[in-house]
Write an enzyme that holds these catalytic residues in place. Structure first.
Site, short mmCIF file in Angstrom:
data_model
loop_
_atom_site.label_atom_id
_atom_site.label_comp_id
_atom_site.label_asym_id
_atom_site.label_seq_id
_atom_site.Cartn_x
_atom_site.Cartn_y
_atom_site.Cartn_z
N ASN A 37 0.87 -1.17 0.00
CA ASN A 37 0.00 0.00 0.00
C ASN A 37 0.91 1.22 0.00
OD1 ASN A 37 -2.01 1.91 0.41
ND2 ASN A 37 -2.15 1.53 2.62
N HIS B 149 -24.70 35.68 -5.76
CA HIS B 149 -23.44 35.99 -6.45
C HIS B 149 -23.08 34.92 -7.48
CE1 HIS B 149 -22.82 39.31 -3.72
NE2 HIS B 149 -23.09 38.50 -2.72
N LYS C 153 -12.01 4.78 1.73
CA LYS C 153 -12.33 5.36 3.03
C LYS C 153 -11.17 6.19 3.57
CE LYS C 153 -14.70 5.44 6.98
NZ LYS C 153 -15.77 6.44 6.89
O1 M6R Z 1 -10.17 9.75 7.88
P1 M6R Z 1 -10.39 11.22 7.64
O2 M6R Z 1 -11.48 11.77 8.48
O3 M6R Z 1 -9.13 12.03 7.72
O4 M6R Z 1 -10.89 11.31 6.13
C1 M6R Z 1 -11.09 12.55 5.53
C2 M6R Z 1 -11.88 12.41 4.25
O5 M6R Z 1 -11.19 11.60 3.34
C3 M6R Z 1 -13.27 11.82 4.49
O6 M6R Z 1 -14.00 12.57 5.40
C4 M6R Z 1 -14.06 11.74 3.15
O7 M6R Z 1 -14.35 13.03 2.69
C5 M6R Z 1 -15.31 10.91 3.34
N1 M6R Z 1 -15.48 10.01 2.24
C6 M6R Z 1 -16.54 11.69 3.46
O8 M6R Z 1 -17.69 10.93 3.55
#
Ligand code: M6R
Length: 612
Positions: A102, A510, A607
């Site tokens: 990864n 705007h 995620k």
């Molecule tokens: O794990 P994190 O909270 O740092 O992740 C941040 C974003 O990648 C995360 O919130 C993303 O926008 C989600 N898919 C929103 O639903």
């Protein structure tokens, strides 16, 4: 942004546990997957483009043999399209070792040239295959761990890797530089995984590897070294998540399960921390003392995506309740824009995973610029929690749906608590004012529950049915509910693929007003106090131009002006985002469901974004 698993066992078979591990890690990437097993006759590898089910089908059809040691991977493509060949594990020309990875190997092109010249045959487009040949070449003599150490010495980039070599004593080695990796010992043997979700069915005692760690997994021990080969002491931490939390139970999707968990999340994040006697909150974590908070001149929030929207709300809360100035930036912008931080800056990262590459880099940059660092985070032992001077845990439990819901609500709750803590520490809030705010928070739980009642859900389905076919959505909000407009639009676009924009309602004239027409739905979050009236006039402006309006909130007059009204219980303004976001999460979920989208695994998304 891939998921890695691996194990070496005393007896039994490794495949089932690895597949279960990959299933919970699929949220990290789901365009292809694969496994390698150390068989008596050598390496056995199976990989397949598509979802994990595709791999499982091939494994079943081919009666794929099992073994005592193996590694597995679920991929989110960076180098090369998602094909069977590009899927991991990768093997060297003579199939002596297998590697899952990864991250990104930055100097892979020059290494590939060098290795090709000395006889390595490359089959895939991936950067990982380079690492595989490199390790195999080093592994001609000596132990696998020594070969990995030598090979990593040649590599530039970010990686979490697991390497398998079959033999009379199979060897499993893993290493981390950037993306997360954790390991643990159970009665059956040793396990590795990209996150604790993959490990908790086997053990709750987890070692979170640090950057530069290389670990050798044996059936009854784990040896961790640094990149120079020096032995390191790494202590296991007890993880309090349950294996059951990782399952969907009878829910059709993790997202809807997690939306329904939100009233409990409120309790888990907050209720044990409320101290009515002092009208304050007590954090179990270190670093939030009066002394520290009195020394804060400015707060700089950095985050990405949904977590950034929580940051916008945190800005309102902290400025409003504690009167400390707050700046906020996309982590990806902050890290590259040569920011100016005044002395006394507290940089706060907000993150569900604690592994988002841009957020980590932004916090590191803030530290270089002299700031004290802190985070609001959901994952104990994550890189962010370990690197920051202070952490405030959100205790939302594992969030598996790619669309963040309960972690967001937990971040809003944590921000409310933090604002009270700072306000009390600096004398901006009296004990009485604190007590009222704490009590308002307690009263929120039944209000959240009312938004998850059968009747309310049925109404959300009706509304989703009426609007699922429109051209697009505009989400408008003001003040502390502007971030909820942003979040409503993000949620809808990421899981239903419909075009949606979130705007500060005052900005409508705007530009975005040009979009208004019969097939563009505007979702307006109603306001409080002075802003309620302003939002009402936004509703009238949209309706006057023939645009349908869905109003969400507690302001009755606004609701009456709209085509569709979603009434939300009243509460203090500071807490209103927590209630207002629930119908928006449900609306996105229902629209996506009616449109037949893959809700928990939306296309192109992962995620946890652990690479840039
Ligand atoms: O794990 P994190 O909270 O740092 O992740 C941040 C974003 O990648 C995360 O919130 C993303 O926008 C989600 N898919 C929103 O639903």
């Amino acid at each position: 942004m891939c998921g890695i698993v691996g194990a070496i066992l005393k007896e039994g078979a490794v495949l089932r546990g690895m597949i279960e591990g990959l299933r919970v890690l699929e949220y990290r990437g789901y365009d292809s997957s694969g496994v390698a097993i150390a068989g008596p006759q050598g390496l056995l590898v199976q990989k397949k483009a598509g979802r994990l089910e595709e791999l499982e089908n091939v494994l079943a059809e081919t009666q794929f043999p099992d073994g005592l040691a193996g590694i597995g991977h679920t991929r989110w493509a960076t180098h090369g399209p998602p094909t069977d060949v590009n899927a991991h594990p990768h093997t060297d020309t003579d199939r002596t070792i297998a590697v899952v990875h990864n991250g990104i190997i930055e100097n892979y092109l020059e290494l590939r040239e060098e290795l090709s010249a000395s006889g390595s045959r490359f089959l895939s487009d991936t950067d990982t295959e380079v690492l595989t040949h490199l390790i195999a070449r080093e592994a001609l003599e000596g132990s696998l761990v020594d070969a990995v150490l030598r090979a990593l010495g040649r590599v530039r980039g970010h990686y979490a890797i697991a390497v398998l070599r079959p033999g009379a004593q199979p060897e499993v080695v893993c290493a981390r530089h950037g993306p997360p990796l954790c390991i643990g010992l159970s009665k059956e043997g040793a396990w590795l995984g990209s996150d604790i979700l993959a490990l908790i069915p086997h053990t709750r005692n987890v070692i979170f590897l640090e950057d530069g760690d290389v670990a050798e997994l044996k059936v009854d021990s784990i040896v961790v070294r640094d990149l120079e080969g020096n032995l390191l002491e790494r202590t296991a931490q007890r993880v309090d998540w349950d294996a059951e939390q990782v399952g969907k139970g009878s829910w059709p999707h993790f997202m809807i399960k997690e939306i329904h968990e939100q009233p409990d999340v409120l309790a888990q994040t907050a209720f044990h921390r409320l101290d009515d006697e002092s009208g304050d909150v007590k954090f179990e974590e270190a670093g939030w003392t009066d002394e520290v908070l009195q020394g804060v001149e400015r707060i700089q929030i950095v985050a990405c995506g949904t977590a950034l929207h929580a940051g916008y709300t945190a800005r309102h809360l902290i400025e409003g309740l504690a009167r400390v100035p707050v700046d906020l930036d996309f982590a990806s912008e902050f890290r590259y824009r040569d920011p100016i931080l005044v002395p006394g800056t507290l940089a706060i990262g907000i993150s569900q995973s604690g592994e988002t590459a841009d957020s980590l880099a932004a916090l590191r940059r803030a530290r270089e610029l002299g700031a004290r660092t802190a985070c609001i985070c959901n994952v104990a032992g994550s890189t962010m929690v370990r690197e920051c001077d202070a952490a405030l845990m959100t205790h939302a439990g594992p969030e598996i749906g790619v669309a963040s819901t309960k972690a967001f609500v937990a971040q809003l709750v944590a921000a409310y608590l933090l604002a009270i803590r700072i306000g009390r520490a600096r004398g901006q809030l009296s004990a009485d004012e604190g007590r009222v705010l704490l009590q308002d928070l307690r009263l929120l739980r039944p209000k959240m529950e009312s938004l998850l009642s059968k009747k309310f859900l049925a109404r959300m389905i009706e509304i989703a049915e009426r609007h699922r076919g429109v051209k697009g959505f505009l989400f408008l909000g003001r003040g502390i509910n502007y971030p909820i407009a942003l979040e409503g639009a993000l949620k809808l676009k990421e899981i239903s693929y419909m075009h949606a924009e979130g705007y500060a309602a005052g900005e409508m004239k705007h530009g975005p007003i040009a979009l208004v027409e019969a097939w563009m739905t505007t979702v307006v979050i109603t306001g409080h106090g002075l802003l309620a009236e302003k939002v009402r006039s936004n509703i009238e402006q949209v309706r006057a131009r023939g645009g349908p309006v869905i109003a969400v909130g507690a302001d009755r007059e606004s609701l009456e002006l709209a085509d569709e009204a979603i009434e939300v219980p009243d509460c203090n303004e500071w807490l209103s985002p927590i209630l207002n976001v629930i119908p928006l999460q449900l609306l996105s979920y229902e629209v996506a469901r009616l449109r037949g989208c893959d809700i928990d695994k939306p296309r192109n998304l992962a995620k946890s974004v652990t690479v840039e």
